[in-house]
Design an enzyme around this catalytic site. Sequence first.
Site, PDB file in Angstrom:
ATOM      1  N   CYS A 110       0.895  -1.158   0.000  1.00  0.00           N
ATOM      2  CA  CYS A 110       0.000   0.000   0.000  1.00  0.00           C
ATOM      3  C   CYS A 110       0.929   1.202   0.000  1.00  0.00           C
ATOM      4  O   CYS A 110       1.566   1.502   1.013  1.00  0.00           O
ATOM      5  CB  CYS A 110      -0.916   0.021   1.225  1.00  0.00           C
ATOM      6  SG  CYS A 110      -2.038   1.442   1.218  1.00  0.00           S
ATOM      7  N   CYS A 113      -0.280   4.297   2.554  1.00  0.00           N
ATOM      8  CA  CYS A 113      -0.389   4.085   4.006  1.00  0.00           C
ATOM      9  C   CYS A 113      -0.256   2.606   4.326  1.00  0.00           C
ATOM     10  O   CYS A 113       0.815   2.041   4.130  1.00  0.00           O
ATOM     11  CB  CYS A 113      -1.667   4.684   4.572  1.00  0.00           C
ATOM     12  SG  CYS A 113      -3.165   4.241   3.694  1.00  0.00           S
ATOM     13  N   SER A 114      -1.314   1.954   4.783  1.00  0.00           N
ATOM     14  CA  SER A 114      -1.148   0.557   5.180  1.00  0.00           C
ATOM     15  C   SER A 114      -2.433  -0.250   5.014  1.00  0.00           C
ATOM     16  O   SER A 114      -2.774  -1.053   5.870  1.00  0.00           O
ATOM     17  CB  SER A 114      -0.671   0.478   6.634  1.00  0.00           C
ATOM     18  OG  SER A 114      -1.571   1.169   7.489  1.00  0.00           O
ATOM     19  N   CYS A 115      -3.161  -0.019   3.914  1.00  0.00           N
ATOM     20  CA  CYS A 115      -4.371  -0.798   3.673  1.00  0.00           C
ATOM     21  C   CYS A 115      -4.010  -2.273   3.576  1.00  0.00           C
ATOM     22  O   CYS A 115      -3.037  -2.635   2.910  1.00  0.00           O
ATOM     23  CB  CYS A 115      -5.046  -0.323   2.383  1.00  0.00           C
ATOM     24  SG  CYS A 115      -5.690   1.365   2.511  1.00  0.00           S
TER      25      CYS A 115
END
Length: 209
Positions: A110, A113-115
């Site tokens: 991602c 961010c951090s999906c």
Amino acid sequence: MADHDHDHDHEHGSELSETQLRVRALETVLTEKGYVDPAALDLIVETYETKVGPRNGARVVAKAWSDPAFKAALLKDASEAVRTLGHESRVGDHLVAVENTAAQHNMIVCTLCSCYPWEMLGLPPVWYKSAPYRSRAVKDPRGVLADFGVTLPKDTQVRVWDSTAETRFLVLPMRPAGTEGWSEDRLASLVTRDSMIGTGMAKRAEEIG
């Protein structure tokens, strides 16, 4: 479907350290006011680490390895396929399964961010949220794989998939040789979290005896 080009608006920012500080401060305030039981929070975290997550994904992969019909359904619509096993994604999330083969190796990132597919893989590892991984996975995927100890044949294509707030990915790793006739439970023991992100491979049959 685009590999890693997206202009989506993520639900959360990329300042992870700031977010962590805010979460800790909020937890402290809520605990002091008696709204939150720290033990309950610990239990929730433990649930995501041990019960929700990698075990769920491993069972999905094992079923796909042993059931051709389920595998076809998983690759067609992963959200619907995992729902038949009792796994529900968050509203708005869509799960996409991508299959590793001798010709193509898939890796998930991602970039903003951090999906991450929490319901399948549990809590995202720290490195998945780090800026170096998010940037290098796209620019130098083979270099990143080498850092994880994964070396692929030169003729194997590496494809990077960029998760979004709406679409999450699950890698279906290649089934290890010598596992013909294994039960789904035994197959699941070969599946690692990293193999479902694409930064690792499934364990070899001899590794678990």
